[in-house]
Every structure is written in structure tokens, then in C-alpha cells.
Design an enzyme around this catalytic site. Structure first.
Site: not given
Ligand code: NAP
Length: 250
Positions: A155, A151
Site C-alpha cells: 500500500k 500489505y
Molecule cells: P473485499 O471486500 O475483500 O473485496 C475485494 C475484492 O477484490 C473481492 O471481490 C476479491 O475477489 C477481489 N480480488 C481479489 N484478488 C483479485 C484478483 N487477483 N483479481 C481480481 N479481483 C480480485 O475488500 P474491500 O474491503 O472492499 O477492499 C477493497 C480495496 O480497498 C482493497 O484494495 C483493500 O486493500 C483496500 N482497503 C480496504 C480497507 C477496509 O477497511 N476495508 C481499508 C484500506 C484499504 P474474491 O472475493 O474472489 O477474492
């Protein structure tokens, strides 16, 4: 003002859902993309009930054909997508000695290959319009995080990708920036808490204590940053990585 169309990937929930709703309230038409089209229903409902125009599109961002079809459908049904938020993401955490090749490849596939495919497919619409905004979701994990070799590499890779797109596409009116969130309360961080066996509230408290502002982030904190980068008036801001993490990071 020109009516713009945005694509937000991984927008069924979490950060993506908040970004999609914010861009819609900023006046953009928004295509809500996620793996399962039906999972996008709540985001679509939130946008339409607030008076916005949106469609749900099921697509796997790591699959070339799926991306081509999805972008074509958005162009046909909403108009040229000139704003792209590469937000879809997954975690497959493990210490290096236990990390499988599949877990490495899957994370690279969604974050890096997915962002590449989506950007490549939408850039022709942006360059043709002489306007574009690409925002890639990086992470504070790009600076290194135990158990996240895959990851953090993806990133950090997105930051290089961001700067390169900014250089290549700038002359066409297209900016490309990255947002690197710290701890944001979503299903993703809840799943991490569960994996390490810590109640989510305790996990959040620990994360909050480690920030300068003494609180965890919320999806709207990221939506606010995305809204700024996508604004028509932000055309002189490109190739930047904005850490949205409740304080400075080392
Ligand atoms: P999340 O709640 O897990 O949501 C991610 C979404 O992406 C889910 O709806 C998932 O679908 C979808 N997804 C996964 N694989 C996919 C694919 N191949 N094609 C299309 N959609 C896909 O994550 P989040 O926390 O909102 O994070 C969103 C972004 O921010 C990510 O890139 C994450 O790495 C980044 N980020 C998050 C945090 C944090 O603290 N939350 C921190 C830093 C960066 P499914 O439900 O079907 O799997």
C-alpha cells in the site's frame, strides 16, 4: 459530455462494488472486474436496474494475459477505458517471523503487480483520448500496521506508483491519485475480526472509537472520494494521496 468508460477491479463486493455503482450514477459506463465473472452479478444488477450500462468481466489482475484480454473486451464492448480504479485486494496477514514467501508474493501480486498491469494496459486508451483518471486504493496501513508487513509495503508502494504515474501521464490529460481508507466495514475487515477472534460489532466499535468522527467508514465514503478524483473537473488534482479515515492519522 463525452461518454466515458470506467473499469473498477475487485468490484464484485465491498468498496469496489460501491465505487462501480457511484461512477455509473455519475454517468459513466462501468466494467465490473473481479476474479469470478458470476460473482459480479449483484453489482451489475444494481447498476442496470438504476439505468446504467455495465458489463461483468472475470479476470485476475495479477496475471498479464488475463489483464490484456479483460481490457480488450472492455474496449470492444463498452469503448476505450479512460477511467481506472485499481481496487482489487487481498490480505495475507501474519507477523514477520511467520509470514511465508507465498503470502508476501500474493499480496504484492494483486496490489502492486495488478495495479501496474491494469494501468499499463489502459494507459494507451487514455493517452490516445487525451483524458484519463487512475485511482489506486492504498490504505492507512501504508503508515505501518502490525501483522501487515506485506500489505503495508504494497500500500505504501502504491503511493509511489501513484505519484510517478501522475508525473509521467499528466501531459496527456491523465491524472493519477490514491485513496487511503482507514477502517471500512466490508468482508475484508469482517474476515480480519474473525481471524483475531473478535465479534465484528466489537471490532467495529474499537475501530470507531479510534477515529475523530467516532464511526467506521462505509464503502460509499470511498466511492465519494473516487467520484471526485474521476470528475472531468478534477483535472488539476494529481499525484495526491487522500486519507479517508474519519480523522487525521499520524
Ligand atoms: P473485499 O471486500 O475483500 O473485496 C475485494 C475484492 O477484490 C473481492 O471481490 C476479491 O475477489 C477481489 N480480488 C481479489 N484478488 C483479485 C484478483 N487477483 N483479481 C481480481 N479481483 C480480485 O475488500 P474491500 O474491503 O472492499 O477492499 C477493497 C480495496 O480497498 C482493497 O484494495 C483493500 O486493500 C483496500 N482497503 C480496504 C480497507 C477496509 O477497511 N476495508 C481499508 C484500506 C484499504 P474474491 O472475493 O474472489 O477474492
Amino acid at each position: 459530455m463525452t461518454q466515458r468508460t470506467a473499469i473498477v477491479t475487485g468490484a464484485a463486493r465491498g468498496i469496489g462494488a460501491a465505487v462501480a455503482q457511484r461512477l455509473a450514477s455519475d454517468g459513466l459506463q462501468v466494467a465490473v472486474i473481479d476474479l469470478d465473472e458470476s460473482a459480479c452479478a449483484s453489482t451489475v444488477e444494481a447498476i442496470t436496474s438504476a439505468g446504467g450500462k455495465t458489463i461483468a468481466v472475470g479476470a485476475d489482475v495479477s496475471d498479464e494475459e488475463s489483464v490484456k484480454k479483460a481490457v480488450q473486451r472492455v474496449a470492444d464492448e463498452l469503448g476505450a477505458p479512460t477511467v481506472l480504479i485499481n481496487n482489487a485486494g487481498i490480505l495475507r496477514d501474519n507477523l514477520l517471523f511467520k509470514m511465508s514467501v507465498d503470502d508476501w508474493d500474493m499480496v504484492m501480486g494483486v496490489h502492486l503487480r495488478g495495479s501496474f498491469l491494469m494501468a499499463r494496459e489502459t494507459q494507451s486508451h487514455m493517452t490516445k483520448e487525451g483524458f484519463g483518471r487512475i485511482v489506486n486504493l492504498s490504505s492507512s496501513s501504508a503508515l505501518g500496521n502490525r501483522g501487515q508487513a506485506n500489505y503495508s509495503a504494497a500500500k505504501a508502494g502504491l503511493q509511489g506508483f501513484t505519484k510517478t504515474l501522475a508525473i509521467e501521464l499528466g501531459k496527456f490529460g491523465v491524472t493519477c491519485n490514491a485513496i487511503a481508507p482507514g477502517f471500512i466495514a466490508t468482508d475484508m475487515t469482517a474476515a480480519t475480526a474473525e481471524r483475531v477472534g473478535v465479534p465484528f460489532d466489537d471490532f467495529m466499535k474499537g475501530a470507531a472509537d479510534a477515529t475523530a468522527v467516532k464511526k467506521v467508514g462505509r464503502p460509499d465514503d470511498i466511492a465519494n472520494a473516487a467520484s471526485f478524483f474521476c470528475d472531468e473537473r478534477s483535472g488539476y488534482v494529481s499525484g495526491q494521496v487522500l486519507y479517508v479515515a474519519g480523522g487525521p492519522l499520524n
